[in-house]
Write an enzyme that holds these catalytic residues in place. Structure first.
Site, PDB file in Angstrom:
ATOM      1  N   ASP A 104       5.371  58.331  25.186  1.00 35.00           N
ATOM      2  CA  ASP A 104       6.771  58.325  25.635  1.00 35.00           C
ATOM      3  C   ASP A 104       6.844  58.706  27.113  1.00 35.00           C
ATOM      4  O   ASP A 104       6.443  59.811  27.503  1.00 35.00           O
ATOM      5  CB  ASP A 104       7.539  59.334  24.753  1.00 35.00           C
ATOM      6  CG  ASP A 104       9.033  59.196  24.880  1.00 35.00           C
ATOM      7  OD1 ASP A 104       9.506  58.474  25.767  1.00 35.00           O
ATOM      8  OD2 ASP A 104       9.731  59.845  24.061  1.00 35.00           O
ATOM      9  N   ASP A 162      17.505  55.172  23.204  1.00 36.95           N
ATOM     10  CA  ASP A 162      17.445  55.698  21.829  1.00 36.95           C
ATOM     11  C   ASP A 162      18.562  55.156  20.932  1.00 36.95           C
ATOM     12  O   ASP A 162      19.714  55.044  21.341  1.00 36.95           O
ATOM     13  CB  ASP A 162      17.540  57.229  21.853  1.00 36.95           C
ATOM     14  CG  ASP A 162      16.262  57.853  22.405  1.00 36.95           C
ATOM     15  OD1 ASP A 162      15.450  57.125  23.016  1.00 36.95           O
ATOM     16  OD2 ASP A 162      16.098  59.069  22.225  1.00 36.95           O
TER      17      ASP A 162
HETATM   18  C1  GLA Z   1      12.743  60.140  23.511  1.00 33.71           C
HETATM   19  C2  GLA Z   1      12.375  58.994  22.570  1.00 33.71           C
HETATM   20  C3  GLA Z   1      12.762  59.362  21.141  1.00 33.71           C
HETATM   21  C4  GLA Z   1      12.056  60.661  20.743  1.00 33.71           C
HETATM   22  C5  GLA Z   1      12.366  61.767  21.732  1.00 33.71           C
HETATM   23  C6  GLA Z   1      11.526  63.020  21.486  1.00 33.71           C
HETATM   24  O1  GLA Z   1      14.122  60.310  23.590  1.00 33.71           O
HETATM   25  O2  GLA Z   1      13.020  57.804  22.949  1.00 33.71           O
HETATM   26  O3  GLA Z   1      12.427  58.323  20.245  1.00 33.71           O
HETATM   27  O4  GLA Z   1      10.674  60.418  20.680  1.00 33.71           O
HETATM   28  O5  GLA Z   1      12.111  61.346  23.077  1.00 33.71           O
HETATM   29  O6  GLA Z   1      11.735  64.004  22.424  1.00 33.71           O
END
Ligand code: GLA
Length: 399
Positions: free
Chosen positions: A152, A222
């Site tokens: 990520d 997200d």
């Molecule tokens: C980001 C990602 C999410 C999750 C969070 C965890 O927002 O897009 O899917 O993994 O981080 O902190």
């Protein structure tokens, strides 16, 4: 004698379905030949996830039948990370006392274990990231028995801005290199791992993600457990079909089926849209409180078969009329899935929606099956009309 042993080893590897490596031309099985299926901790547990939640989930994936329906990856998202030891090796934190033991437990259930990190110094929840420790971390994951890594971007965006202020091309190069670095580190371990990019679809990742190892890449920011956000993400995938295929998939984010206040029709629309998109099906609900209605949606075999179809073709939108959209997905055996969505606020009973076979590339009448109703419809043509409820869908497989 030596040849005998080699041959025996090869036969054993073959019998176990393992890559043989020893025979000229032998191919390793493709990672993510169909869109990965499993469960991830973030959408429901977020920062509260513990070792016990993962074990409970593993148990429930088996007892509910989800594992046998295909949901095999159990993925720990952010907040498992502890500090590094004197040698720089990452430790899990107090919520995860023994990662290797947890991994053994998950594997003993016939499941696979996934984990999460960031190319930056910190993850999105401000835990320890992998920057400067990529090879060590990949090796630690391999030693633990990890089968899937979600990587990520998070704080690496700050690193990119710091190193290449106002230079988008240089920032993009840094990002690709960071993803490639972990890709190489994973390869070096020799352990197959699904490599999942999470950088929110920036810089048209679908164009370059596979060249730096992506098996899947997030195409958006997200998701959240409400219809507007889910459907906005799903509908925005139009045009991305050509970038997906066996081993490399667009990822419109993990499922929210069973979370929040999504209604039955909304959950059905969500599952249908993701299956049509050949999206990874990574459930994100609390399995300890899964209602039968949710289990039935997540485990509908015919819908899963559309997602997992061996052709590996993602669907595209073939027709739109206000809130009504028809998406078509080519399937093996000359079949097609047709999904008629009503993203609008009112049911369409008054008028009904036609099939628009022409737009879906079909000229004559077709034999059709209504997938969610589990009913054959016989031969139908362009004149066939159906009602679709508010926020609902009718899903057909036609030939
Ligand atoms: C980001 C990602 C999410 C999750 C969070 C965890 O927002 O897009 O899917 O993994 O981080 O902190």
């Amino acid at each position: 004698m030596r040849i005998g042993w080699l041959k025996a080893g090869w036969l054993l590897a073959f019998a176990l379905g393992m890559p043989t490596g020893t025979k000229a031309g032998a191919q390793k099985p493709m990672v993510a030949a169909t869109p990965p299926m499993g469960w991830n901790s973030w959408n429901f547990f977020a920062g509260k996830v513990t070792d016990k939640d993962i074990r409970d989930t593993a148990d429930l994936l088996v007892s509910t039948g989800m594992r046998d329906a295909g949901y095999v990856y159990v993925n720990i998202d952010d907040t498992w990370e502890g500090k590094r030891d004197a040698e720089g090796l990452i430790q899990s934190n107090e919520k995860f006392p023994d990662m290797k033991a947890l991994s053994d437990y998950v594997h003993s259930k016939g499941l696979k274990l996934g984990i999460y990190s960031s190319p930056g110094p910190q993850t999105c929840a401000r835990f320890e990231g992998s920057l400067g420790h990529e090879e060590q971390d990949a090796q630690t994951y391999a030693d633990w028995g990890i089968d899937y890594l979600k990587y990520d971007l998070c704080s690496y965006g700050g690193v990119m801005r710091q190193q290449a202020l106002d230079d988008a091309a240089a920032q993009n190069k840094l990002m690709r290199e960071a993803y490639e670095k972990m890709h190489q580190a994973i390869l070096k371990t020799g352990r197959p791992m699904v490599y999942s990019f999470c950088q929110y679809g920036d810089d048209s990742v679908w164009d370059w993600g596979p060249s730096v190892g992506a098996n899947l890449w997030r195409t958006t920011g997200d998701i959240s457990a409400n219809f507007d956000r889910m459907s906005l993400i799903g509908r925005s995938q139009a045009g991305l079909a050509k970038f997906a295929g066996p081993g490399h998939w667009n990822d419109p984010d993990m499922l929210e089926v069973g979370n929040g206040k999504l209604t039955r029709d909304e959950n059905t629309t969500h599952m249908t849209l993701w299956a049509m998109l050949a999206a990874p099906l990574i459930a994100g609900n609390n399995l300890t409180a899964m209602k039968p209605e949710i289990a039935a949606i997540l485990m509908n075999k015919d819908v899963i078969a559309i997602d997992q179809d061996a052709l590996g073709k993602q669907s595209d939108r073939v027709y739109a009329e206000g809130p009504v959209e028809i998406w078509a997905k080519p399937l093996t055996g000359g079949r097609k899935a047709l999904a008629i969505f009503n993203f609008g606020e009112t049911a369409t009973e008054m008028r009904g929606i036609g099939l628009h076979l022409k737009e879906a590339g079909l000229t004559a009448q077709v034999s059709a099956r209504d997938v969610w109703a589990g009913r054959d419809l016989g031969k139908i043509g362009d004149g066939w009309k159906t009602a679709v409820p508010r926020h609902g869908v009718v899903l057909l497989v036609v030939k």
